[in-house]
Design a protein around this motif. Structure first.
Motif, PDB file in Angstrom:
ATOM      1  N   LYS A  26      22.224 -64.218 -15.820  1.00 51.38           N
ATOM      2  CA  LYS A  26      22.603 -65.007 -16.993  1.00 51.38           C
ATOM      3  C   LYS A  26      23.988 -65.642 -16.881  1.00 51.38           C
ATOM      4  CE  LYS A  26      19.540 -63.069 -20.421  1.00 51.38           C
ATOM      5  NZ  LYS A  26      19.455 -62.324 -21.676  1.00 51.38           N
ATOM      6  N   VAL A  27      24.978 -64.907 -16.394  1.00 52.17           N
ATOM      7  CA  VAL A  27      26.308 -65.514 -16.296  1.00 52.17           C
ATOM      8  C   VAL A  27      26.319 -66.626 -15.251  1.00 52.17           C
ATOM      9  CG1 VAL A  27      27.640 -63.585 -17.198  1.00 52.17           C
ATOM     10  CG2 VAL A  27      27.150 -63.685 -14.774  1.00 52.17           C
ATOM     11  N   LEU A  28      25.494 -66.521 -14.216  1.00 50.50           N
ATOM     12  CA  LEU A  28      25.419 -67.587 -13.220  1.00 50.50           C
ATOM     13  C   LEU A  28      24.726 -68.822 -13.792  1.00 50.50           C
ATOM     14  CD1 LEU A  28      24.561 -65.489 -10.057  1.00 50.50           C
ATOM     15  CD2 LEU A  28      26.782 -66.345 -10.797  1.00 50.50           C
ATOM     16  N   GLY A  49      18.644 -67.519  -5.229  1.00 46.33           N
ATOM     17  CA  GLY A  49      18.066 -66.183  -5.201  1.00 46.33           C
ATOM     18  C   GLY A  49      17.260 -65.826  -6.440  1.00 46.33           C
ATOM     19  N   VAL A  50      17.423 -66.548  -7.539  1.00 47.63           N
ATOM     20  CA  VAL A  50      16.680 -66.242  -8.754  1.00 47.63           C
ATOM     21  C   VAL A  50      15.245 -66.755  -8.606  1.00 47.63           C
ATOM     22  CG1 VAL A  50      17.296 -68.362 -10.016  1.00 47.63           C
ATOM     23  CG2 VAL A  50      16.750 -66.279 -11.285  1.00 47.63           C
ATOM     24  N   THR A  51      14.284 -65.977  -9.096  1.00 48.28           N
ATOM     25  CA  THR A  51      12.888 -66.416  -9.057  1.00 48.28           C
ATOM     26  C   THR A  51      12.611 -67.321 -10.251  1.00 48.28           C
ATOM     27  OG1 THR A  51      12.081 -64.562 -10.374  1.00 48.28           O
ATOM     28  CG2 THR A  51      12.177 -64.247  -7.958  1.00 48.28           C
ATOM     29  N   GLU A  52      11.556 -68.120 -10.155  1.00 45.16           N
ATOM     30  CA  GLU A  52      11.188 -69.006 -11.259  1.00 45.16           C
ATOM     31  C   GLU A  52      10.892 -68.209 -12.521  1.00 45.16           C
ATOM     32  OE1 GLU A  52       8.225 -71.987 -10.541  1.00 45.16           O
ATOM     33  OE2 GLU A  52       9.085 -72.495  -8.593  1.00 45.16           O
ATOM     34  N   LYS A  53      10.202 -67.090 -12.371  1.00 41.03           N
ATOM     35  CA  LYS A  53       9.826 -66.261 -13.517  1.00 41.03           C
ATOM     36  C   LYS A  53      11.063 -65.725 -14.242  1.00 41.03           C
ATOM     37  CE  LYS A  53       7.323 -62.037 -14.687  1.00 41.03           C
ATOM     38  NZ  LYS A  53       6.535 -60.919 -14.193  1.00 41.03           N
ATOM     39  N   VAL A  54      12.018 -65.206 -13.484  1.00 39.56           N
ATOM     40  CA  VAL A  54      13.230 -64.645 -14.088  1.00 39.56           C
ATOM     41  C   VAL A  54      14.081 -65.751 -14.699  1.00 39.56           C
ATOM     42  CG1 VAL A  54      15.386 -63.434 -13.589  1.00 39.56           C
ATOM     43  CG2 VAL A  54      13.235 -62.575 -12.660  1.00 39.56           C
ATOM     44  N   LEU A  55      14.210 -66.884 -14.000  1.00 43.10           N
ATOM     45  CA  LEU A  55      14.988 -67.999 -14.545  1.00 43.10           C
ATOM     46  C   LEU A  55      14.387 -68.474 -15.859  1.00 43.10           C
ATOM     47  CD1 LEU A  55      17.283 -70.031 -14.350  1.00 43.10           C
ATOM     48  CD2 LEU A  55      15.807 -71.449 -12.900  1.00 43.10           C
ATOM     49  N   ALA A  56      13.080 -68.645 -15.894  1.00 43.88           N
ATOM     50  CA  ALA A  56      12.418 -69.088 -17.132  1.00 43.88           C
ATOM     51  C   ALA A  56      12.636 -68.074 -18.254  1.00 43.88           C
ATOM     52  CB  ALA A  56      10.924 -69.303 -16.881  1.00 43.88           C
ATOM     53  N   SER A  57      12.525 -66.796 -17.931  1.00 46.02           N
ATOM     54  CA  SER A  57      12.723 -65.740 -18.929  1.00 46.02           C
ATOM     55  C   SER A  57      14.157 -65.739 -19.463  1.00 46.02           C
ATOM     56  CB  SER A  57      12.395 -64.384 -18.298  1.00 46.02           C
ATOM     57  OG  SER A  57      12.747 -63.334 -19.142  1.00 46.02           O
ATOM     58  N   HIS A  58      15.133 -65.822 -18.556  1.00 45.09           N
ATOM     59  CA  HIS A  58      16.540 -65.823 -18.988  1.00 45.09           C
ATOM     60  C   HIS A  58      16.870 -67.070 -19.807  1.00 45.09           C
ATOM     61  CE1 HIS A  58      17.428 -62.136 -17.142  1.00 45.09           C
ATOM     62  NE2 HIS A  58      17.994 -62.543 -16.024  1.00 45.09           N
ATOM     63  N   ARG A  60      14.820 -68.747 -21.663  1.00 40.45           N
ATOM     64  CA  ARG A  60      14.181 -68.561 -22.963  1.00 40.45           C
ATOM     65  C   ARG A  60      15.025 -67.627 -23.843  1.00 40.45           C
ATOM     66  NH1 ARG A  60       9.469 -68.726 -21.163  1.00 40.45           N
ATOM     67  NH2 ARG A  60       9.422 -66.651 -20.272  1.00 40.45           N
ATOM     68  N   GLU A  61      15.514 -66.525 -23.272  1.00 43.97           N
ATOM     69  CA  GLU A  61      16.356 -65.590 -24.035  1.00 43.97           C
ATOM     70  C   GLU A  61      17.665 -66.237 -24.470  1.00 43.97           C
ATOM     71  OE1 GLU A  61      16.872 -62.103 -21.629  1.00 43.97           O
ATOM     72  OE2 GLU A  61      14.716 -61.684 -21.582  1.00 43.97           O
ATOM     73  N   ASP A  65      18.980 -66.963 -28.290  1.00 49.66           N
ATOM     74  CA  ASP A  65      20.281 -66.479 -28.747  1.00 49.66           C
ATOM     75  C   ASP A  65      21.232 -67.604 -29.138  1.00 49.66           C
ATOM     76  OD1 ASP A  65      19.626 -63.791 -28.450  1.00 49.66           O
ATOM     77  OD2 ASP A  65      20.280 -63.739 -26.362  1.00 49.66           O
ATOM     78  N   GLY A  66      20.797 -68.844 -29.010  1.00 43.99           N
ATOM     79  CA  GLY A  66      21.622 -69.975 -29.414  1.00 43.99           C
ATOM     80  C   GLY A  66      22.684 -70.364 -28.405  1.00 43.99           C
ATOM     81  N   ILE A  67      22.546 -69.911 -27.155  1.00 42.49           N
ATOM     82  CA  ILE A  67      23.530 -70.177 -26.108  1.00 42.49           C
ATOM     83  C   ILE A  67      23.158 -71.430 -25.314  1.00 42.49           C
ATOM     84  CG2 ILE A  67      24.620 -69.227 -24.023  1.00 42.49           C
ATOM     85  CD1 ILE A  67      25.248 -67.694 -26.658  1.00 42.49           C
TER      86      ILE A  67
END
Length: 158
Positions: A26-28, A49-58, A60-61, A65-67
């Motif tokens: 997330k910070v990256l 290094g981030v996967t598509e699934k994790v990037l999409a999930s982060h 979305r989160e 959270d309005g960020i």
């Protein structure tokens, strides 16, 4: 913040903030979006290094959270861009002192943070760390296998 994940369970402001930025990537993502709005593929390349699934999930989160703001353009083919909201910009400003601390006490005063507490991206995403090991883009130490790195990748004091 649009979504509170643990209502009443926060012990302090840092606990609440860490709930929003927790996770390896997330910070990256915030760092990459601080430069400019990006499409999903651009973000995936910048956050090596981030996967598509994790990037999409982060993403979305962070949006919940309005960020992060997700802009969908009515075009063919469809185009979606991600950018920081004003709350996201404030969060990046709050993370800058943490990046400075990491640069001074973990990395050892490395230059080139582009003003936000994060190291610059290199073409291969790897830079030499003070202990002779490898440092991944974004400040996470990798490889090296040296006794001077902990299992979390942070430099230990001799």
């Amino acid at each position: 913040m649009a979504t509170v994940r643990r209502p009443g369970a926060y012990h302090c402001g840092i606990d609440a903030a860490m709930d929003v930025i927790g996770g390896k990537w997330k910070v990256l993502i915030l760092w990459a979006l601080d430069e400019r709005a990006c499409r999903f593929g651009e973000l995936r390349r910048q956050v090596s290094g981030v996967t598509e699934k994790v990037l999409a999930s982060h993403l979305r989160e962070l949006e919940e959270d309005g960020i992060v703001h997700r802009e969908v353009y009515d075009e063919v083919p469809p185009r979606v861009e991600y950018s920081l909201t004003s709350l996201g910009v404030l969060l990046n400003e709050a993370l800058a002192p943490l990046g400075a601390w990491g640069r001074e006490h973990v990395i050892g005063g490395a230059e080139g943070d582009r003003g936000r507490g994060f190291p610059p991206a290199s073409p291969d995403g790897v830079a030499e760390s003070p202990d002779g090991g490898a440092e991944r883009k974004g400040g996470h130490l990798a490889g090296g296998g040296s006794s001077s790195t902990s299992r979390h990748g942070l430099l230990q004091r001799p």
